[in-house]
Design a protein around this motif. Structure first.
Motif, PDB file in Angstrom:
ATOM      1  N   CYS A  33       7.078 -27.307  48.307  1.00 37.38           N
ATOM      2  CA  CYS A  33       5.988 -28.100  48.284  1.00 37.38           C
ATOM      3  C   CYS A  33       5.759 -29.370  47.611  1.00 37.38           C
ATOM      4  O   CYS A  33       6.623 -29.222  46.629  1.00 37.38           O
ATOM      5  N   VAL A  34       5.193 -30.311  48.146  1.00 35.99           N
ATOM      6  CA  VAL A  34       5.170 -31.759  47.354  1.00 35.99           C
ATOM      7  C   VAL A  34       3.669 -31.699  46.952  1.00 35.99           C
ATOM      8  O   VAL A  34       2.973 -31.707  47.531  1.00 35.99           O
ATOM      9  N   MET A  35       3.627 -31.800  45.506  1.00 36.75           N
ATOM     10  CA  MET A  35       2.192 -31.808  44.939  1.00 36.75           C
ATOM     11  C   MET A  35       2.297 -33.281  44.274  1.00 36.75           C
ATOM     12  O   MET A  35       2.979 -33.730  43.845  1.00 36.75           O
ATOM     13  N   GLY A  36       0.777 -33.654  44.192  1.00 31.43           N
ATOM     14  CA  GLY A  36       0.493 -34.900  43.498  1.00 31.43           C
ATOM     15  C   GLY A  36      -1.061 -35.131  43.677  1.00 31.43           C
ATOM     16  O   GLY A  36      -1.618 -34.609  44.665  1.00 31.43           O
ATOM     17  N   ALA A  37      -1.394 -36.087  42.736  1.00 31.05           N
ATOM     18  CA  ALA A  37      -3.065 -36.228  43.095  1.00 31.05           C
ATOM     19  C   ALA A  37      -3.141 -37.404  44.262  1.00 31.05           C
ATOM     20  O   ALA A  37      -1.779 -37.731  44.618  1.00 31.05           O
ATOM     21  N   PHE A 189      10.567 -25.667  55.460  1.00 31.01           N
ATOM     22  CA  PHE A 189       9.161 -26.010  55.621  1.00 31.01           C
ATOM     23  C   PHE A 189       9.078 -27.438  54.416  1.00 31.01           C
ATOM     24  O   PHE A 189       9.230 -26.822  53.399  1.00 31.01           O
ATOM     25  N   VAL A 190       8.454 -28.483  54.472  1.00 34.50           N
ATOM     26  CA  VAL A 190       7.941 -29.390  53.570  1.00 34.50           C
ATOM     27  C   VAL A 190       6.589 -29.393  53.810  1.00 34.50           C
ATOM     28  O   VAL A 190       6.208 -30.195  54.698  1.00 34.50           O
ATOM     29  N   HIS A 191       5.838 -29.116  52.575  1.00 29.60           N
ATOM     30  CA  HIS A 191       4.446 -29.114  52.860  1.00 29.60           C
ATOM     31  C   HIS A 191       3.785 -29.937  51.717  1.00 29.60           C
ATOM     32  O   HIS A 191       3.900 -29.649  50.347  1.00 29.60           O
ATOM     33  N   VAL A 192       2.877 -30.743  52.080  1.00 28.85           N
ATOM     34  CA  VAL A 192       2.328 -31.592  51.031  1.00 28.85           C
ATOM     35  C   VAL A 192       0.927 -31.273  50.812  1.00 28.85           C
ATOM     36  O   VAL A 192       0.190 -30.739  51.632  1.00 28.85           O
ATOM     37  N   PRO A 196      -2.954 -26.986  43.648  1.00 28.06           N
ATOM     38  CA  PRO A 196      -1.984 -26.231  42.988  1.00 28.06           C
ATOM     39  C   PRO A 196      -1.913 -24.803  43.160  1.00 28.06           C
ATOM     40  O   PRO A 196      -0.780 -24.115  43.307  1.00 28.06           O
ATOM     41  N   GLU A 197      -3.039 -24.146  43.740  1.00 34.64           N
ATOM     42  CA  GLU A 197      -3.068 -22.655  43.970  1.00 34.64           C
ATOM     43  C   GLU A 197      -2.275 -22.552  45.301  1.00 34.64           C
ATOM     44  O   GLU A 197      -1.412 -21.491  45.620  1.00 34.64           O
ATOM     45  N   GLU A 198      -2.424 -23.569  46.114  1.00 38.70           N
ATOM     46  CA  GLU A 198      -1.899 -23.535  47.456  1.00 38.70           C
ATOM     47  C   GLU A 198      -0.218 -23.620  47.277  1.00 38.70           C
ATOM     48  O   GLU A 198       0.486 -22.967  47.771  1.00 38.70           O
ATOM     49  N   ALA A 199       0.168 -24.772  46.453  1.00 30.97           N
ATOM     50  CA  ALA A 199       1.417 -25.004  46.408  1.00 30.97           C
ATOM     51  C   ALA A 199       2.234 -23.529  45.662  1.00 30.97           C
ATOM     52  O   ALA A 199       3.377 -23.421  45.865  1.00 30.97           O
ATOM     53  N   MET A 200       1.457 -23.138  44.456  1.00 27.95           N
ATOM     54  CA  MET A 200       2.160 -21.946  43.740  1.00 27.95           C
ATOM     55  C   MET A 200       2.320 -20.797  44.661  1.00 27.95           C
ATOM     56  O   MET A 200       3.413 -20.387  44.501  1.00 27.95           O
ATOM     57  N   ALA A 201       1.513 -20.596  45.586  1.00 30.13           N
ATOM     58  CA  ALA A 201       1.397 -19.423  46.270  1.00 30.13           C
ATOM     59  C   ALA A 201       2.545 -19.668  47.539  1.00 30.13           C
ATOM     60  O   ALA A 201       3.130 -18.686  47.970  1.00 30.13           O
ATOM     61  N   LEU A 202       2.725 -20.843  47.863  1.00 27.58           N
ATOM     62  CA  LEU A 202       3.667 -20.987  49.084  1.00 27.58           C
ATOM     63  C   LEU A 202       5.128 -21.326  48.619  1.00 27.58           C
ATOM     64  O   LEU A 202       6.024 -21.118  49.280  1.00 27.58           O
ATOM     65  N   ALA A 203       5.172 -22.040  47.696  1.00 25.20           N
ATOM     66  CA  ALA A 203       6.469 -22.851  47.398  1.00 25.20           C
ATOM     67  C   ALA A 203       7.708 -21.871  46.842  1.00 25.20           C
ATOM     68  O   ALA A 203       7.361 -21.318  45.934  1.00 25.20           O
ATOM     69  N   ASP A 204       8.935 -22.258  47.491  1.00 27.90           N
ATOM     70  CA  ASP A 204      10.099 -21.654  46.754  1.00 27.90           C
ATOM     71  C   ASP A 204      10.473 -22.507  45.693  1.00 27.90           C
ATOM     72  O   ASP A 204      11.190 -22.518  44.787  1.00 27.90           O
TER      73      ASP A 204
END
Lengths: 327, 477
Positions: A33-37, A189-192, A196-204
Motif C-alpha cells: 500500500c502507498v499512503m499519503g495525504a 498488488f500496489v494499492h494507493v 490508514p485503516e485500509e492500508a493497515m488492513a491490506l498491506a504486507d
C-alpha cells in the motif's frame, strides 16, 4: 517478481514536485500500500509505474526488466483506476474481456475467462455480464474494474484508491475481496490509499509519501508502532503529546485512565493528571479529549467516564509505548 | 410558456396553412409541378444532403484535431451566401459540384466542432485504461474513441443533411438557379404557385421528420457537457500522425477555400459603385433589426436554460426544434403567420422568422454553459436568503452575463449571414443585407457585391473570438 523504483522524480509544470527521488523495492507477490495525504504524489507514483505519467528522472524495474522505455500498452501492468474508468459503450463482459481479446483470445476461451473472472469477483449473477457500466452499483463497478485488470494476466496490478467512492460497509467487504484475490493469485498488488485503516488492513508492505518524498517503508504494524518521524506517525493515526520536553508522543489507545495508586511498584509506567474537556462516542469505543496545560491529548476508552467535563483524571502509560519522534 | 411559444411559432402557422389549403383547394392558380420534377428534386436533395453529411463526418475527426473550437465555429457561421459566391470565385462552374463544395465547407466545421466538444467531454481515463490494458494508439481509436464519437457523428450528419435540404442561397448561386432541389421547389410553390395544400403536406412531413432529430440533437448537446466528465479528453489524445494531419489539412482547405475564392472574386472583379445605395439601405436595415434580436434571443435562451430542471427533455427538444427544421420550412411558416395577421414581408416578419432558430441556439449555448455549474448554486443562494431578484443580480448575471453577451455576438454573426429564412420573409429587394446581396449577386457579378459579402464572411471570424473571450474565465484585475 519484485518491483524496484530507483530515484523517481517528477516535477509538474508550475513547479510542483510530485515525486522527489523516490526509491524503494516492493517485495514479489506482496500487497503493497502507498499512503499519503492529498498531493503527496501517491497517484503520480502509480501512474508512473503504469507508464501513464512521464518521469523526469529515475528508473522502474519489474522482475529485473526496466519498464522505462515501454509505452503503457506494452507494460505487463494493469490498473484499477480511481472512479474505475469502465468503458461506457461496452457491456460488463466486453469490459472484462478487453485485454484478453487484445491478446488474441476469442470465442469460448474468451467467454470462459470472462465468466471465471466474474465468478472470482462475485459477479456471476445472471444478466450482470450483459449490463452496461451505468447500470451497475458502485461496488459492482469496482469488481468489474478489478476483473478487467486481472483478465490481461498482468504481472503487477495497480489500484488507485479503489475503495474511496464506496460506503463504509461495502468498503470493508471489497477490502476483504481484494485481499483474498491477491492471496489466491499470488500477484503483486500496489494499492494507493489515504485511509490508514485500509492500508493497515491490506498491506504486507507499506510506503508512506509526503510532499513527493518517501518518508517511511516497511511492514505496517511495525511502522504504526514505531514510526520513524512525526509526519509518518501522524499519517498512520492520531498521536497525543506527552508532558515534558523532548518531543515524546503516544498513541491514544496506549493511554490508560487510572490512579497514582496504580503506579506503586510499577517502574515501567508513568502518570500525569489532565483535565477532561469532552468525551465522544465513536460507536465501538469512546474518545476522550483531555487538556494538559496548553497541550491537547486524545485517549480512548471502552466506556464513558463518570466524570463531567472539567474534572481532573489521571492518565497512565507504559514507558515502552512512548515515541520519541523527530519532526 | 414554452408550449405557447412553440404553438405560436410552429403549430399555429402549420394549422393556418392547412386551413387555407382546405379553404382554397390544391392550387388556386391552376399551375402545378409535375410528380416527375418532385421526385427528381427530392432525389437530388437527398443525394446531395447524404453526400455532404457523409463527407463532413469523414473529415470531422481530423479537422477537430487540427483547428481550435472558436475557429471551427467561426467557419461554420460564415454565411451560405459567402460560401456559394466563394466557390464560384474559385472558378468552378455553377452546378452540383459547386453546390456540394459550398455546403461541405459549412458542414465540415459544424461536424468537427461537435466532435471536438465531444472529445473534450470524454473521460481521458478511458483511453488511459485502454492503453493500460494493452491497446495501442490505433486500437484505442478504433475500440474506444470511434464508438464513443458515433452518436455525435450521427447527430452531425443529421444536422448537416437538414441544413443542406433547406438551403436556398447555395442552390440559387452555386447551383446557378437551375439545379432544382426541394428547397427551391418549396419556394416556387410558396410564391409562384401559391399552393397551400402542397406546402402543408411538405412542411408537416419535414416537421414530423425533424422532431426525433431535435431530440437527438439535444441529447448530443447534453452529452457534450455530461456531468462528472470534461477532464480535457481532447488534450489527452496522442499527437496526430502524418496521415491524420494530411486529412486535416485537406478538410481545412475545403472549409477555407470558399473564403479564398470570395476574396479573389472581390479583388479581381470590376466594382459597380451604383449598387452602393441598395447595399447601404440593406446594411441599415440589418443594423436596425439584427442586434436587438440577437440580444433578446441570448437573454431569453439563457433564461430558459436556467429553468432546465423544470424543462424536461420533451420541452427542451421542442425549443431546439427550429435548429433541425430546414430553413425553407421555417420561412414558409413565418410567411403564413404574416399572412394571417396581415403583416407583409419585411423587417418585422424577417425578425419573426429568424427568432426561433436564434432562441434555440441561445438555449443550447445556455445549457452548455450551465452544465459546468452545479444546479445546487441556485438552491444555495435561496437557502442563504436570496430572493429571485437577488439571485439574478448577485448570482446569475455575474456568472452568465459575459457568456450571454458572447452568445449574442455569435447570434449576430449568424443572423447577419442568414439567407434561407429571409428569402421567404424579407419582401422585394430584400430587407436584410444577406438577402439583398443574394439578389444582387444573382443579377450581376459585381466585385462590389463580392467585397461586401467578404466583409460579411469576416464578421464571424471577428465576432466569435470576441465571444470566446467574453465567455471564457473572467480575468482578475
Amino acid at each position: 517478481m519484485s518491483l524496484t523504483l530507483v530515484d523517481l522524480s517528477r516535477r509538474f509544470p508550475g513547479g510542483v514536485l510530485a515525486l522527489d527521488r523516490v526509491s524503494a523495492t516492493l517485495p514479489a507477490g506482496a500487497y503493497t500500500c502507498v499512503m499519503g495525504a492529498s498531493g503527496s504524489g501517491k497517484t503520480t507514483l502509480l501512474r508512473a509505474i503504469a507508464g501513464l505519467e512521464r518521469l523526469d528522472g529515475g528508473s522502474i524495474v519489474l522482475g529485473g526488466a526496466p519498464l522505462d522505455r515501454l509505452p503503457p500498452e506494452r507494460r505487463p501492468v494493469h490498473t484499477v483506476f480511481q472512479g474505475y474508468a469502465l468503458f461506457p459503450h461496452l457491456d460488463v463482459a466486453a469490459n472484462v474481456g478487453f485485454a484478453a481479446r487484445l491478446a488474441g483470445l476469442r470465442g469460448p476461451a474468451l467467454a470462459e475467462r470472462v465468466a471465471a473472472l466474474l465468478r472470482d469477483v462475485g459477479l456471476d449473477a445472471p444478466g450482470i455480464a450483459e449490463r452496461r457500466p451505468a447500470a451497475l452499483s458502485g461496488g459492482q463497478q469496482q469488481r468489474v474494474a478489478l476483473a478487467r485488470a486481472l483478465a490481461g494476466e498482468p504481472r503487477l496490478v495497480l489500484l488507485d484508491e479503489p475503495l474511496a467512492a464506496l460506503d463504509r460497509p461495502l468498503r470493508a467487504d471489497l477490502r476483504r475481496m481484494l485481499a483474498a484475490t491477491q492471496r489466491a493469485r499470488g500477484l503483486a498488488f500496489v494499492h494507493v490509499t489515504h485511509d490508514p485503516e485500509e492500508a493497515m488492513a491490506l498491506a504486507d508492505h507499506l510506503l508512506l509519501l509526503d510532499h513527493g518524498r518517501l518518508i517511511a517503508s516497511g511492514p505496517p504494524a511495525a511502522l504504526y508502532a514505531r514510526p520513524p518521524t512525526l509526519a509518518a506517525g501522524r499519517l498512520l493515526g492520531e498521536l497525543s503529546p506527552l508532558p515534558g520536553a523532548g518531543g515524546r508522543w503516544i498513541r491514544p489507545e496506549n493511554l490508560t485512565l487510572g490512579t497514582h495508586m496504580m503506579l506503586a511498584g510499577d517502574p515501567e509506567r508513568r502518570a500525569t493528571v489532565a483535565r477532561l474537556v469532552a468525551q465522544r462516542c465513536l460507536g465501538d469505543r469512546w474518545e476522550l479529549e483531555l487538556a494538559l496545560g496548553e497541550r491537547r491529548l486524545i485517549a480512548r476508552a471502552g466506556a464513558p467516564l463518570a466524570e463531567e467535563p472539567g474534572a481532573e483524571v489521571t492518565l497512565t502509560w507504559r514507558i515502552a509505548d512512548e515515541l520519541a519522534l523527530p519532526r | 410558456m414554452v408550449g405557447a411559444y412553440v404553438a405560436l411559432s410552429l403549430a399555429l402557422p402549420l394549422a393556418l396553412l392547412a386551413a387555407r389549403a382546405l379553404a382554397e383547394g390544391a392550387s388556386p392558380t391552376g399551375a402545378t409541378i409535375g410528380g416527375e420534377l418532385w421526385l427528381l428534386a427530392s432525389g437530388r436533395s437527398l443525394a446531395l444532403a447524404a453526400t455532404v453529411a457523409l463527407l463532413a463526418c469523414a473529415g470531422a475527426y481530423p479537422l477537430a484535431r487540427a483547428l481550435p473550437a472558436p475557429l471551427l465555429f467561426a467557419l461554420f457561421l460564415i454565411s451560405p451566401l459567402a460560401r456559394a459566391l466563394g466557390v464560384l470565385g474559385l472558378g468552378l462552374p455553377p452546378g452540383a459540384l459547386a453546390v456540394a463544395l459550398a455546403e461541405l465547407a459549412g458542414a465540415l466545421p459544424l461536424a468537427a466542432l461537435l466532435v471536438l466538444l465531444r472529445l473534450r467531454a470524454l473521460d481521458p481515463r478511458w483511453l488511459e485504461a485502454a492503453a493500460d490494458l494493452g491497446a495501442g494508439p490505433w486500437t484505442r481509436w478504433r475500440t474506444i474513441t470511434l464508438p464513443l464519437l458515433r452518436p455525435t457523428l450521427a447527430s452531425a450528419a443529421l444536422w448537416s443533411a437538414l441544413v443542406s435540404v433547406g438551403d436556398i442561397a447555395t442552390l440559387e448561386l452555386a447551383g446557378g438557379g437551375k439545379l432544382y432541389a426541394l428547397a427551391l421547389l418549396l419556394r416556387e410553390v410558396a410564391f409562384s404557385l401559391e399552393d397551400p395544400a402542397t406546402l402543408t403536406i411538405l412542411s408537416a412531413a419535414l416537421l414530423a421528420l425533424t422532431l426525433p432529430c431535435a431530440r437527438a440533437l439535444l441529447g448530443a448537446i447534453d452529452a457534450l457537457a455530461a456531468p462528472g466528465q470534461g477532464h480535457g479528453g481532447a488534450g489527452a489524445l496522442p499527437r496526430p500522425r502524418a496521415a491524420l494531419r494530411a486529412l486535416a489539412a485537406l478538410a481545412a482547405a475545403i472549409a477555407v477555400l470558399p473564403a479564398l475564392g470570395l476574396a479573389r472574386l472581390a479583388f479581381s472583379t470590376p466594382k459597380d459603385m451604383s449598387l452602393g445605395t441598395s447595399i447601404g439601405a440593406a446594411i441599415e436595415a440589418s443594423a436596425r433589426t439584427h442586434p436587438p434580436l440577437a440580444a433578446l434571443a441570448a437573454i431569453a435562451g439563457f433564461a430558459l436554460a436556467l429553468r432546465r430542471p423544470r424543462l424536461g427533455p420533451r420541452l427542451g427538444a421542442l425549443l431546439v426544434l427550429p435548429l433541425a427544421i430546414p430553413p425553407a420550412v421555417q420561412g414558409i411558416l413565418a410567411l403564413e403567420v404574416g399572412r394571417a395577421i396581415a403583416l407583409p414581408p419585411g423587417e418585422l416578419l424577417t425578425l419573426w422568422g429568424l427568432a426561433p432558430a436564434s432562441l434555440a441556439l441561445a438555449y443550447l449555448a445556455g445549457r452548455l454553459t450551465l452544465a459546468g455549474l452545479p444546479l445546487a448554486l441556485d438552491e444555495a443562494a435561496c437557502d442563504l436568503g436570496a430572493g429571485p431578484v437577488a439571485r439574478l443580480r448577485r448570482l446569475w448575471i455575474p456568472l452568465l452575463g459575459r457568456p450571454a453577451a458572447g452568445v449574442a455576438l455569435v447570434l449576430l454573426a449568424l443572423l447577419l449571414g442568414a439567407v434561407s429564412v429571409p428569402a421567404f420573409t424579407s419582401g422585394p429587394g430584400g430587407s436584410t443585407l444577406a438577402v439583398a446581396l443574394t439578389i444582387l449577386a444573382r443579377g450581376s457579378g459585381s466585385g462590389a457585391v463580392a467585397l461586401v459579402t467578404l466583409t460579411l464572411a469576416l464578421a464571424p471570424l471577428l465576432l466569435v473570438p470576441l465571444a470566446a473571450r467574453l465567455g471564457g474565465p473572467r480575468r482578475r484585475p
